[in-house]
Design a protein around this motif. Structure first.
Motif, PDB file in Angstrom:
ATOM      1  N   LEU A 113       1.389  -3.277  -6.927  1.00 34.98           N
ATOM      2  CA  LEU A 113       2.698  -2.967  -6.373  1.00 34.98           C
ATOM      3  C   LEU A 113       2.616  -1.490  -6.023  1.00 34.98           C
ATOM      4  O   LEU A 113       2.663  -0.634  -6.897  1.00 34.98           O
ATOM      5  CB  LEU A 113       3.781  -3.240  -7.417  1.00 34.98           C
ATOM      6  N   GLY A 114       2.379  -1.206  -4.725  1.00 29.86           N
ATOM      7  CA  GLY A 114       2.096   0.173  -4.358  1.00 29.86           C
ATOM      8  C   GLY A 114       2.384   0.477  -2.907  1.00 29.86           C
ATOM      9  O   GLY A 114       2.969  -0.331  -2.188  1.00 29.86           O
ATOM     10  N   HIS A 115       1.918   1.627  -2.472  1.00 31.32           N
ATOM     11  CA  HIS A 115       2.163   2.114  -1.119  1.00 31.32           C
ATOM     12  C   HIS A 115       1.434   1.242  -0.103  1.00 31.32           C
ATOM     13  O   HIS A 115       0.207   1.141  -0.131  1.00 31.32           O
ATOM     14  CB  HIS A 115       1.721   3.571  -0.981  1.00 31.32           C
ATOM     15  N   PRO A 116       2.181   0.635   0.826  1.00 31.71           N
ATOM     16  CA  PRO A 116       1.562  -0.269   1.800  1.00 31.71           C
ATOM     17  C   PRO A 116       0.631   0.419   2.797  1.00 31.71           C
ATOM     18  O   PRO A 116      -0.124  -0.257   3.492  1.00 31.71           O
ATOM     19  CB  PRO A 116       2.752  -0.910   2.511  1.00 31.71           C
ATOM     20  N   THR A 117       0.636   1.739   2.844  1.00 28.10           N
ATOM     21  CA  THR A 117      -0.299   2.432   3.736  1.00 28.10           C
ATOM     22  C   THR A 117      -1.543   2.918   2.997  1.00 28.10           C
ATOM     23  O   THR A 117      -2.505   3.322   3.641  1.00 28.10           O
ATOM     24  CB  THR A 117       0.387   3.636   4.419  1.00 28.10           C
ATOM     25  N   TYR A 118      -1.538   2.880   1.672  1.00 30.94           N
ATOM     26  CA  TYR A 118      -2.670   3.382   0.891  1.00 30.94           C
ATOM     27  C   TYR A 118      -3.665   2.276   0.516  1.00 30.94           C
ATOM     28  O   TYR A 118      -4.870   2.413   0.754  1.00 30.94           O
ATOM     29  CB  TYR A 118      -2.176   4.084  -0.378  1.00 30.94           C
TER      30      TYR A 118
END
Length: 172
Positions: A113-118
């Motif tokens: 569950l994290g940054h969709p660009t990373y």
């Protein structure tokens, strides 16, 4: 030069400080401390620069409900780097090293569950594309991602991904 290695007992104060500073709150640091005590199956790695622990990544077991068998994988959370060391590819080194370890251990999937660009740079895609849903309804689709490490095991697996109870307590 930065090396990534398993967490040692002497690293615990540094890991707590890294999570406090990187997230600007105590929630993640408290979660890591709790999981360290209750989750013997966790994978906890640190990034070391010189003699200083400057980054940390933690993986704990997750389960997919809704399939004939409960399918177990790992959840990446949290990952943190001291603010003064960010943007030096330390997080990338932590993620790549830990994913290599998980591949070798025959872990079938990793959820984040994290940054969709990373995370897509490591092969993560929205979990919904693989029929996987987050246990928390308010999580944006593009932020709940999966990396399939074993296509054979994950063939036909779909359902709700459940984190350890400690995560639910941290979310409240």
């Amino acid at each position: 030069m930065v090396i990534v290695r398993p967490e040692k007992p002497d690293d615990i104060p540094s890991i707590r400080l890294i999570n406090e500073r990187a997230f600007g709150q105590l929630q993640e640091a408290d979660l890591v401390d709790s999981l360290r005590l209750t989750c013997p199956d966790a994978l906890s790695l640190v990034a070391v620069s010189g003699q200083a622990v400057v980054g940390h990544i933690l993986f704990t077991p997750v389960m997919v409900e809704g399939h004939a068998d409960l399918t177990r994988g790992m959840g990446l959370a949290p990952m943190a780097v001291l603010p003064g060391y960010q943007r030096r590819h330390i997080g990338t080194h932590l993620v790549k090293t830990s994913l290599d370890i998980l591949r070798q251990s025959h872990c079938p999937f990793v959820i984040v569950l994290g940054h969709p660009t990373y995370y897509p740079r490591f092969g993560f895609v929205p979990a919904s594309q693989r029929g996987l849903r987050c246990q928390w309804a308010d999580v944006p689709d593009q932020a709940f991602m999966v990396l399939i490490l074993d296509e054979v095991v994950m063939s036909g697996v779909s359902g709700v991904v459940r984190y350890r109870d400690e995560f639910g307590l941290a979310m409240t």
